[in-house]
Scaffold this active site. Structure first.
Site, mmCIF file in Angstrom:
data_model
loop_
_atom_site.group_PDB
_atom_site.id
_atom_site.type_symbol
_atom_site.label_atom_id
_atom_site.label_comp_id
_atom_site.label_asym_id
_atom_site.label_seq_id
_atom_site.Cartn_x
_atom_site.Cartn_y
_atom_site.Cartn_z
ATOM 1 N N ASP A 1 -2.933 -2.881 11.025
ATOM 2 C CA ASP A 1 -2.053 -4.222 10.677
ATOM 3 C C ASP A 1 -1.764 -5.124 11.810
ATOM 4 O O ASP A 1 -1.611 -4.566 13.043
ATOM 5 C CB ASP A 1 -0.808 -3.771 9.897
ATOM 6 C CG ASP A 1 -0.089 -2.711 10.733
ATOM 7 O OD1 ASP A 1 -0.526 -2.032 11.718
ATOM 8 O OD2 ASP A 1 1.181 -2.875 10.334
ATOM 9 N N GLU B 1 1.480 0.041 10.027
ATOM 10 C CA GLU B 1 2.226 0.433 11.135
ATOM 11 C C GLU B 1 3.623 -0.043 11.490
ATOM 12 O O GLU B 1 4.634 0.390 11.586
ATOM 13 C CB GLU B 1 1.350 0.723 12.487
ATOM 14 C CG GLU B 1 2.204 1.619 13.445
ATOM 15 C CD GLU B 1 3.521 0.894 14.367
ATOM 16 O OE1 GLU B 1 4.563 1.583 14.530
ATOM 17 O OE2 GLU B 1 3.434 -0.288 14.464
ATOM 18 N N GLU B 2 3.463 -1.611 11.242
ATOM 19 C CA GLU B 2 4.586 -2.374 11.249
ATOM 20 C C GLU B 2 5.490 -2.451 10.488
ATOM 21 O O GLU B 2 6.674 -3.305 10.344
ATOM 22 C CB GLU B 2 4.120 -3.780 11.660
ATOM 23 C CG GLU B 2 3.027 -3.875 12.945
ATOM 24 C CD GLU B 2 3.902 -3.901 14.334
ATOM 25 O OE1 GLU B 2 4.744 -3.413 14.307
ATOM 26 O OE2 GLU B 2 2.947 -3.742 15.193
ATOM 27 N N ARG C 1 4.179 10.763 28.579
ATOM 28 C CA ARG C 1 5.399 11.407 28.416
ATOM 29 C C ARG C 1 5.578 12.676 27.613
ATOM 30 O O ARG C 1 4.947 12.745 26.386
ATOM 31 C CB ARG C 1 6.451 10.279 27.893
ATOM 32 C CG ARG C 1 7.812 10.757 27.562
ATOM 33 C CD ARG C 1 8.837 10.120 28.792
ATOM 34 N NE ARG C 1 10.061 11.008 28.587
ATOM 35 C CZ ARG C 1 10.964 10.983 29.436
ATOM 36 N NH1 ARG C 1 10.614 10.513 30.711
ATOM 37 N NH2 ARG C 1 12.243 11.592 29.502
ATOM 38 N N HIS D 1 4.277 -8.291 20.597
ATOM 39 C CA HIS D 1 4.954 -9.114 19.603
ATOM 40 C C HIS D 1 5.463 -10.393 19.953
ATOM 41 O O HIS D 1 6.505 -11.155 19.586
ATOM 42 C CB HIS D 1 6.262 -8.387 18.854
ATOM 43 C CG HIS D 1 5.805 -7.055 18.325
ATOM 44 N ND1 HIS D 1 6.597 -6.629 16.987
ATOM 45 C CD2 HIS D 1 5.141 -6.052 18.650
ATOM 46 C CE1 HIS D 1 6.150 -5.377 16.941
ATOM 47 N NE2 HIS D 1 5.045 -4.978 17.541
HETATM 48 NI NI NI Z 1 2.078 -1.458 17.793
#
Ligand code: NI
Length: 392
Positions: A78, A136-137, A177, A364
């Site tokens: 997306d 996902e968003e 990580r 973004h």
């Molecule tokens: Ni992303």
């Protein structure tokens, strides 16, 4: 496959689609995979019983035999509601919609990894599951839907790998990580309700504006005074609407924001503490308050053992000097849902290049771009990491 990767990424970049509306995007992915002879299941990631399901799962099977191991590689499809600027060669053709989080690159790279592995399928054994997830968003997160739909039950992957473009990491680097990596994120929707009227007669009103101001500052005090020092927490209120005028006290103030945490017990305590605090402040000043918390994705927790192995695979692939250990991030990722049902490893792909405008601008944002030189490395790393896991 460099030309393919750049071509796919640019095609997807030109035709971005919002969360859970990725119909043309998933069509492109499915058609590209099928043209190679790869087996694909469509219609996954349904928002509701009648929703089309704009995700797809592909299975790339090694033909060397002797293994029923399976590893999943994940991409998100997306885009975001942002109006793009710049990039004449491949700017978004959909007004107000833009791939500003690199999901176009993620999709192109998992596509490339899958096709590359399919072309050399006689040389390896096991199954690589390609996960192309919608939404996902946006809550509830496509990842949570795929988990609920049971797409990981047969075959059952031993783990899942996800990769995200990262402007602050230079092209050529990979970031890892172990353990908790990205925050749990919950949305806050607050309405402070007073009584509006003439701005010259505040004594005849219940002015919600100073009450909201007090509430905003008090919420920050939860971060500085109630949260345990050393425990990561962020509370950001990005939208505050008091729609009065120079001479009008409004009836209400609407506030929206996000709360980011790493500790599940503290997170659920906050779900009670914040509304209680808001009620205390607002009612003490004669107003009332609606306080809604919409629960978002949990913490992305990288499985320490899987992370260690994929990090070692990365060292083998790009050399120790190009593998970076990263700090926790207060951003959220719905990849988190996978990491709570199977071992997951979410790592970062450097896509920043000071010579290319936009590649260091931050995610973004309207000018966001990636250094496309990273695509070959990212696709190759996904394929290599998958093979290393299957050969274990
Ligand atoms: Ni992303």
């Amino acid at each position: 496959m460099e030309a393919d990767l750049v071509g796919w990424r640019r095609h997807l970049h030109r035709h971005p689609e919002l969360s859970f509306q990725e119909t043309a995007t998933v069509r492109f992915v499915v058609d590209t995979l099928r043209a190679e002879g790869i087996e694909v299941r469509e219609g996954v990631g349904k928002l509701g019983p009648d929703a089309p399901g704009t995700g797809a799962i592909a299975l790339v099977r090694g033909e060397k035999g002797g293994s029923d191991a399976c590893i999943a590689l994940r991409a998100d499809l997306d885009a975001l509601p942002i109006t793009e600027v710049g990039k004449e060669a491949y700017c978004s053709k959909h007004p107000g919609v833009m791939h500003a989080c690199g999901h176009d690159a993620h999709t192109a790279m998992v596509l490339g990894a899958g096709i590359a592995l399919h072309r050399v399928r006689k040389e390896w054994s096991g199954t690589v599951m390609l996960v192309f997830q919608p939404g996902e968003e946006k809550e509830p997160g496509g990842a949570s839907l795929l988990v609920k739909e049971g797409v990981f039950n047969d075959p059952k992957p031993s783990g899942i790998l996800g990769q995200h473009v990262t402007p602050e990491l230079p092209t050529g680097k990979l970031g890892f990580r172990s353990g908790p990596f990205m925050a749990a994120a919950d949305e806050l929707y607050i309405t402070v309700k007073g009584r509006g009227g003439h701005a010259g007669s505040p004594h005849l009103c219940i002015d919600p504006v100073p009450i909201a101001a007090q509430l905003i500052l008090s919420l920050q005090q939860v971060v500085s005074r109630r949260n345990k020092p050393g425990q990561p927490m962020v509370l950001s209120l990005g939208k505050v609407i008091a729609n009065g005028a120079t001479n009008i006290i409004p009836d209400e103030v609407r506030i929206e924001g996000t709360m980011r945490t790493f500790d599940e017990a503290w997170r659920s305590e906050l779900h009670g503490l914040l509304p209680d605090l808001a009620r205390g402040i607002c009612e003490g000043m004669g107003a009332t308050v609606d306080f809604t918390i919409v629960k978002g994705s949990p913490v992305v927790k990288n499985d320490p053992e899987l992370n260690e192995r994929i990090r070692a695979a990365a060292v083998g692939y790009v050399g120790e000097a190009n593998v970076v250990d990263m700090d926790i991030r207060m951003g959220a990722e719905d990849f988190a849902y996978y990491t709570h049902v199977m071992p997951g490893c979410f790592f970062r792909l450097g896509t920043g290049n000071p010579a290319l405008p936009g590649t260091q601008s931050g995610l973004h944002r309207a000018e966001m771009d990636i250094d496309e030189d990273a695509l070959v490395l990212g696709a190759g790393m996904m394929a290599w990491a998958g093979i290393c896991e299957l050969a274990r």
